[in-house]
Design a protein around this motif. Structure first.
Motif, mmCIF file in Angstrom:
data_model
loop_
_atom_site.group_PDB
_atom_site.id
_atom_site.type_symbol
_atom_site.label_atom_id
_atom_site.label_comp_id
_atom_site.label_asym_id
_atom_site.label_seq_id
_atom_site.Cartn_x
_atom_site.Cartn_y
_atom_site.Cartn_z
ATOM 1 N N ALA A 68 -2.324 -6.539 8.631
ATOM 2 C CA ALA A 68 -1.499 -5.939 9.918
ATOM 3 C C ALA A 68 -0.509 -6.434 10.212
ATOM 4 N N ASP A 96 5.531 -8.022 8.961
ATOM 5 C CA ASP A 96 6.860 -7.316 9.470
ATOM 6 C C ASP A 96 7.554 -7.106 8.259
ATOM 7 N N GLN A 141 10.287 0.519 5.540
ATOM 8 C CA GLN A 141 9.070 -0.178 6.070
ATOM 9 C C GLN A 141 7.957 -0.350 5.005
ATOM 10 N N GLN A 194 0.729 -1.417 -0.155
ATOM 11 C CA GLN A 194 0.217 0.122 0.020
ATOM 12 C C GLN A 194 0.804 1.345 -0.003
ATOM 13 N N HIS A 232 4.153 -1.501 4.045
ATOM 14 C CA HIS A 232 2.766 -1.754 4.494
ATOM 15 C C HIS A 232 2.032 -2.215 3.609
ATOM 16 N N THR A 233 1.523 -3.316 3.874
ATOM 17 C CA THR A 233 0.530 -3.902 2.994
ATOM 18 C C THR A 233 -1.040 -3.922 3.703
ATOM 19 N N ASP A 245 7.445 3.593 3.853
ATOM 20 C CA ASP A 245 7.950 4.420 4.511
ATOM 21 C C ASP A 245 9.693 4.320 4.590
#
Length: 169
Positions: free
Chosen positions: A137, A140, A131, A112, A133-134, A115
């Motif tokens: 949740a 990692d 980092q 998504q 993000h998918t 970072d």
């Protein structure tokens, strides 16, 4: 950025064949050791002062803290050397761990956003963290200890690949 020769690695679930792993910067070792020195060193000094001034039985927790500090100082370089990442055509692989190994596979189409972070210590040591993000949740997907130029390149490349996969290209 140094690469690990895939022919030198044993095959298995954590070492897919034909994958060339990129390592994180060795400056991550220094960053982690500084944090450990503050985490264990300050309580160790406090225990030593209390043991010297008040009661000698406090040398027991001081010894335990010293042993933990020594163990982690020996462990951190091996942990950092075990970290790596690899970009493939359809996904990003991230591996870490010595005793408890972990391989995270993040398909580009599931990302998504990406970072790039660097705290004060990271900036002082000239490293950054990427980092991913998918939608899941529990993912990692973090690559710490990258040179800022590599972190920026990886962020831009992963973002472009993720947008291409979402667009169905």
């Amino acid at each position: 950025m140094t690469s690990i020769d895939p022919a030198a690695q044993p095959a298995g679930p954590f070492d897919p064949p034909g994958v060339t792993w990129d390592r994180v910067s060795p400056r991550l070792i220094t960053a982690r050791l500084v944090v450990l020195a503050l985490t264990f060193g300050l309580p160790l000094v406090a225990c030593a002062v209390v043991a010297a001034l008040v009661t000698p039985w406090v040398w027991i927790p001081a010894g335990v803290l010293a042993a933990l500090l020594l163990w982690t100082v020996l462990l951190v370089p091996r942990q950092v050397r075990a970290m790596g990442y690899a970009e493939r055509d359809d996904d990003l692989l991230i591996r870490k761990g010595i005793l408890f190994r972990q391989l995270v596979v993040v398909p580009y189409g599931r990302m998504q956003f990406v970072d790039v972070e660097a705290g004060p210590l990271d900036r002082k040591l000239d490293i950054a963290k990427v980092q991913l993000h998918t939608a899941a949740a529990s993912t990692d997907a973090v690559i710490p200890g990258l040179a800022p130029d590599e972190a920026e390149r990886l962020r831009d490349r992963l973002t472009a690949r993720g947008e291409a996969r979402l667009a169905g290209l």
